[in-house]
Design a protein around this motif. Structure first.
Motif, PDB file in Angstrom:
ATOM      1  N   LEU A  82      34.599  45.492  54.218  1.00  0.00           N
ATOM      2  CA  LEU A  82      35.120  46.789  53.808  1.00  0.00           C
ATOM      3  C   LEU A  82      36.368  46.622  52.947  1.00  0.00           C
ATOM      4  O   LEU A  82      36.556  47.339  51.949  1.00  0.00           O
ATOM      5  CB  LEU A  82      35.442  47.629  55.048  1.00  0.00           C
ATOM      6  CG  LEU A  82      35.816  49.096  54.817  1.00  0.00           C
ATOM      7  CD1 LEU A  82      34.658  49.862  54.213  1.00  0.00           C
ATOM      8  CD2 LEU A  82      36.257  49.750  56.127  1.00  0.00           C
ATOM      9  N   ILE A  83      37.230  45.670  53.311  1.00  0.00           N
ATOM     10  CA  ILE A  83      38.434  45.386  52.520  1.00  0.00           C
ATOM     11  C   ILE A  83      38.044  44.943  51.112  1.00  0.00           C
ATOM     12  O   ILE A  83      38.614  45.399  50.112  1.00  0.00           O
ATOM     13  CB  ILE A  83      39.295  44.296  53.207  1.00  0.00           C
ATOM     14  CG1 ILE A  83      39.893  44.825  54.516  1.00  0.00           C
ATOM     15  CG2 ILE A  83      40.394  43.815  52.271  1.00  0.00           C
ATOM     16  CD1 ILE A  83      40.991  45.837  54.333  1.00  0.00           C
ATOM     17  N   ARG A  84      37.063  44.049  51.025  1.00  0.00           N
ATOM     18  CA  ARG A  84      36.621  43.553  49.713  1.00  0.00           C
ATOM     19  C   ARG A  84      36.042  44.683  48.868  1.00  0.00           C
ATOM     20  O   ARG A  84      36.337  44.793  47.674  1.00  0.00           O
ATOM     21  CB  ARG A  84      35.580  42.442  49.881  1.00  0.00           C
ATOM     22  CG  ARG A  84      36.153  41.117  50.375  1.00  0.00           C
ATOM     23  CD  ARG A  84      35.146  39.994  50.194  1.00  0.00           C
ATOM     24  NE  ARG A  84      33.939  40.218  50.975  1.00  0.00           N
ATOM     25  CZ  ARG A  84      33.772  39.780  52.214  1.00  0.00           C
ATOM     26  NH1 ARG A  84      34.748  39.122  52.821  1.00  0.00           N
ATOM     27  NH2 ARG A  84      32.647  40.003  52.859  1.00  0.00           N
ATOM     28  N   ASP A  85      35.217  45.537  49.486  1.00  0.00           N
ATOM     29  CA  ASP A  85      34.625  46.661  48.755  1.00  0.00           C
ATOM     30  C   ASP A  85      35.704  47.615  48.254  1.00  0.00           C
ATOM     31  O   ASP A  85      35.627  48.137  47.143  1.00  0.00           O
ATOM     32  CB  ASP A  85      33.630  47.420  49.646  1.00  0.00           C
ATOM     33  CG  ASP A  85      32.389  46.610  49.950  1.00  0.00           C
ATOM     34  OD1 ASP A  85      32.162  45.604  49.242  1.00  0.00           O
ATOM     35  OD2 ASP A  85      31.658  46.960  50.891  1.00  0.00           O
ATOM     36  N   ARG A  86      36.709  47.841  49.093  1.00  0.00           N
ATOM     37  CA  ARG A  86      37.803  48.745  48.704  1.00  0.00           C
ATOM     38  C   ARG A  86      38.572  48.178  47.521  1.00  0.00           C
ATOM     39  O   ARG A  86      38.906  48.901  46.581  1.00  0.00           O
ATOM     40  CB  ARG A  86      38.725  48.954  49.905  1.00  0.00           C
ATOM     41  CG  ARG A  86      39.919  49.844  49.608  1.00  0.00           C
ATOM     42  CD  ARG A  86      40.739  50.092  50.852  1.00  0.00           C
ATOM     43  NE  ARG A  86      41.942  50.838  50.550  1.00  0.00           N
ATOM     44  CZ  ARG A  86      42.755  51.347  51.453  1.00  0.00           C
ATOM     45  NH1 ARG A  86      42.483  51.208  52.730  1.00  0.00           N
ATOM     46  NH2 ARG A  86      43.835  52.010  51.096  1.00  0.00           N
ATOM     47  N   GLU A  87      38.862  46.871  47.558  1.00  0.00           N
ATOM     48  CA  GLU A  87      39.579  46.236  46.452  1.00  0.00           C
ATOM     49  C   GLU A  87      38.753  46.265  45.172  1.00  0.00           C
ATOM     50  O   GLU A  87      39.281  46.492  44.086  1.00  0.00           O
ATOM     51  CB  GLU A  87      39.922  44.786  46.820  1.00  0.00           C
ATOM     52  CG  GLU A  87      40.993  44.676  47.898  1.00  0.00           C
ATOM     53  CD  GLU A  87      41.241  43.243  48.323  1.00  0.00           C
ATOM     54  OE1 GLU A  87      40.439  42.365  47.918  1.00  0.00           O
ATOM     55  OE2 GLU A  87      42.211  42.995  49.051  1.00  0.00           O
ATOM     56  N   ARG A  88      37.429  46.067  45.305  1.00  0.00           N
ATOM     57  CA  ARG A  88      36.558  46.081  44.135  1.00  0.00           C
ATOM     58  C   ARG A  88      36.532  47.467  43.489  1.00  0.00           C
ATOM     59  O   ARG A  88      36.587  47.595  42.266  1.00  0.00           O
ATOM     60  CB  ARG A  88      35.152  45.632  44.547  1.00  0.00           C
ATOM     61  CG  ARG A  88      34.208  45.445  43.373  1.00  0.00           C
ATOM     62  CD  ARG A  88      33.036  44.549  43.707  1.00  0.00           C
ATOM     63  NE  ARG A  88      32.451  44.836  44.991  1.00  0.00           N
ATOM     64  CZ  ARG A  88      32.451  43.994  46.021  1.00  0.00           C
ATOM     65  NH1 ARG A  88      33.023  42.825  45.918  1.00  0.00           N
ATOM     66  NH2 ARG A  88      31.888  44.307  47.150  1.00  0.00           N
ATOM     67  N   ARG A  89      36.463  48.509  44.326  1.00  0.00           N
ATOM     68  CA  ARG A  89      36.482  49.880  43.779  1.00  0.00           C
ATOM     69  C   ARG A  89      37.817  50.171  43.113  1.00  0.00           C
ATOM     70  O   ARG A  89      37.875  50.838  42.083  1.00  0.00           O
ATOM     71  CB  ARG A  89      36.225  50.891  44.896  1.00  0.00           C
ATOM     72  CG  ARG A  89      34.787  50.971  45.346  1.00  0.00           C
ATOM     73  CD  ARG A  89      34.500  52.267  46.081  1.00  0.00           C
ATOM     74  NE  ARG A  89      35.376  52.445  47.225  1.00  0.00           N
ATOM     75  CZ  ARG A  89      35.094  52.008  48.455  1.00  0.00           C
ATOM     76  NH1 ARG A  89      33.967  51.355  48.674  1.00  0.00           N
ATOM     77  NH2 ARG A  89      35.925  52.216  49.456  1.00  0.00           N
ATOM     78  N   GLY A  90      38.912  49.648  43.704  1.00  0.00           N
ATOM     79  CA  GLY A  90      40.237  49.866  43.119  1.00  0.00           C
ATOM     80  C   GLY A  90      40.352  49.217  41.752  1.00  0.00           C
ATOM     81  O   GLY A  90      40.873  49.807  40.815  1.00  0.00           O
ATOM     82  N   LYS A  91      39.840  47.991  41.626  1.00  0.00           N
ATOM     83  CA  LYS A  91      39.902  47.291  40.347  1.00  0.00           C
ATOM     84  C   LYS A  91      39.042  47.990  39.305  1.00  0.00           C
ATOM     85  O   LYS A  91      39.393  48.074  38.136  1.00  0.00           O
ATOM     86  CB  LYS A  91      39.441  45.837  40.515  1.00  0.00           C
ATOM     87  CG  LYS A  91      40.455  44.973  41.257  1.00  0.00           C
ATOM     88  CD  LYS A  91      39.928  43.557  41.422  1.00  0.00           C
ATOM     89  CE  LYS A  91      40.928  42.701  42.189  1.00  0.00           C
ATOM     90  NZ  LYS A  91      40.415  41.328  42.414  1.00  0.00           N
ATOM     91  N   SER A  92      37.881  48.491  39.745  1.00  0.00           N
ATOM     92  CA  SER A  92      37.001  49.203  38.816  1.00  0.00           C
ATOM     93  C   SER A  92      37.668  50.465  38.301  1.00  0.00           C
ATOM     94  O   SER A  92      37.549  50.819  37.135  1.00  0.00           O
ATOM     95  CB  SER A  92      35.684  49.554  39.527  1.00  0.00           C
ATOM     96  OG  SER A  92      34.850  50.286  38.679  1.00  0.00           O
ATOM     97  N   ALA A  93      38.402  51.164  39.181  1.00  0.00           N
ATOM     98  CA  ALA A  93      39.076  52.397  38.761  1.00  0.00           C
ATOM     99  C   ALA A  93      40.231  52.118  37.820  1.00  0.00           C
ATOM    100  O   ALA A  93      40.585  52.957  36.996  1.00  0.00           O
ATOM    101  CB  ALA A  93      39.589  53.141  39.998  1.00  0.00           C
ATOM    102  N   GLU A  94      40.824  50.903  37.903  1.00  0.00           N
ATOM    103  CA  GLU A  94      41.962  50.567  37.055  1.00  0.00           C
ATOM    104  C   GLU A  94      41.549  50.148  35.657  1.00  0.00           C
ATOM    105  O   GLU A  94      42.369  50.084  34.760  1.00  0.00           O
ATOM    106  CB  GLU A  94      42.760  49.420  37.692  1.00  0.00           C
ATOM    107  CG  GLU A  94      43.537  49.849  38.937  1.00  0.00           C
ATOM    108  CD  GLU A  94      44.162  48.664  39.641  1.00  0.00           C
ATOM    109  OE1 GLU A  94      44.039  47.536  39.107  1.00  0.00           O
ATOM    110  OE2 GLU A  94      44.768  48.863  40.699  1.00  0.00           O
TER     111      GLU A  94
END
Length: 208
Positions: A129-141
């Motif tokens: 879940l942590i990895r997925d959250r970080e991936r979504r954050g990077k995609s949004a940036e």
């Protein structure tokens, strides 16, 4: 896929504990976990997420079931413990193969296996879940693609000048698929051969 989460098991695996001691501290830990889940699970999955906590040290007067940011939260006040309630929820699920049970408890994993429901250890799911959250954050940036500037490169300019047979620095006067219109002030060439129909003009002049 629907999620059925063993709340206290995940709480311990994630190491989310509020300051202080006793029921107040435990309540802050539960709230911290729920806020984390609400911010980390993909929004479309929140209404399909169920978290079950033991009723021990639950806040006085708290309803047995509440909704938190779309997620369903159960306090197993009428059960021996949260495991008993989770087992019942697994047994009653109409699509167990589309239900992911999040718990490291072997008792609950056996109950999931019996219904052929997938399951995952809490610590493994938490890390994922942590990895997925970080991936979504990077995609949004990521910056959105810039609009084309409309400027042609020097090679493109060279190509089109040659295509239209235009000298560099001169603007083309016509499109390649439509003939140019002659300027109004220039005389048109006589399309007839010399002497053609001159007698007509002579007769007209004589009769006048």
């Amino acid at each position: 896929m629907a999620l059925l989460i063993d709340g206290y098991n995940l709480l311990h695996q994630a190491g989310i504990f509020g300051p202080g001691r006793g029921g107040a501290s435990l309540q802050r830990s539960r709230e911290a976990l729920l806020r984390f889940l609400a911010a980390s699970i993909a929004p479309p999955e929140l209404p399909r997420t169920t978290i079950v906590f033991d009723a021990a040290e639950a806040p006085p007067g708290l309803p047995r079931t509440i909704t938190h940011t779309g997620m369903t939260v159960h306090y197993a006040s009428e059960y021996e413990d949260a495991d008993a309630m989770i087992e019942e929820l697994i047994a009653a699920d109409h699509s167990p193969r589309k239900l992911l049970v999040v718990s490291s408890d072997h008792r609950l994993q056996r109950a999931a296996r019996k219904r052929r429901a997938p399951f995952i250890d809490s610590d493994v799911w938490y890390a994922q879940l942590i990895r997925d959250r970080e991936r979504r954050g990077k995609s949004a940036e990521k910056p959105s693609p810039s609009k084309p500037s409309g400027q042609l490169s020097s090679k493109e300019v060279e190509y089109w000048l040659e295509e239209f047979q235009v000298e560099e620095g001169e603007k083309p006067h016509k499109s390649p698929d439509r003939p140019a219109k002659p300027p109004a002030e220039l005389p048109l060439d006589n399309p007839f051969p010399p002497g053609y129909a001159e007698d007509l003009f002579d007769d007209e002049n004589g009769s006048g």
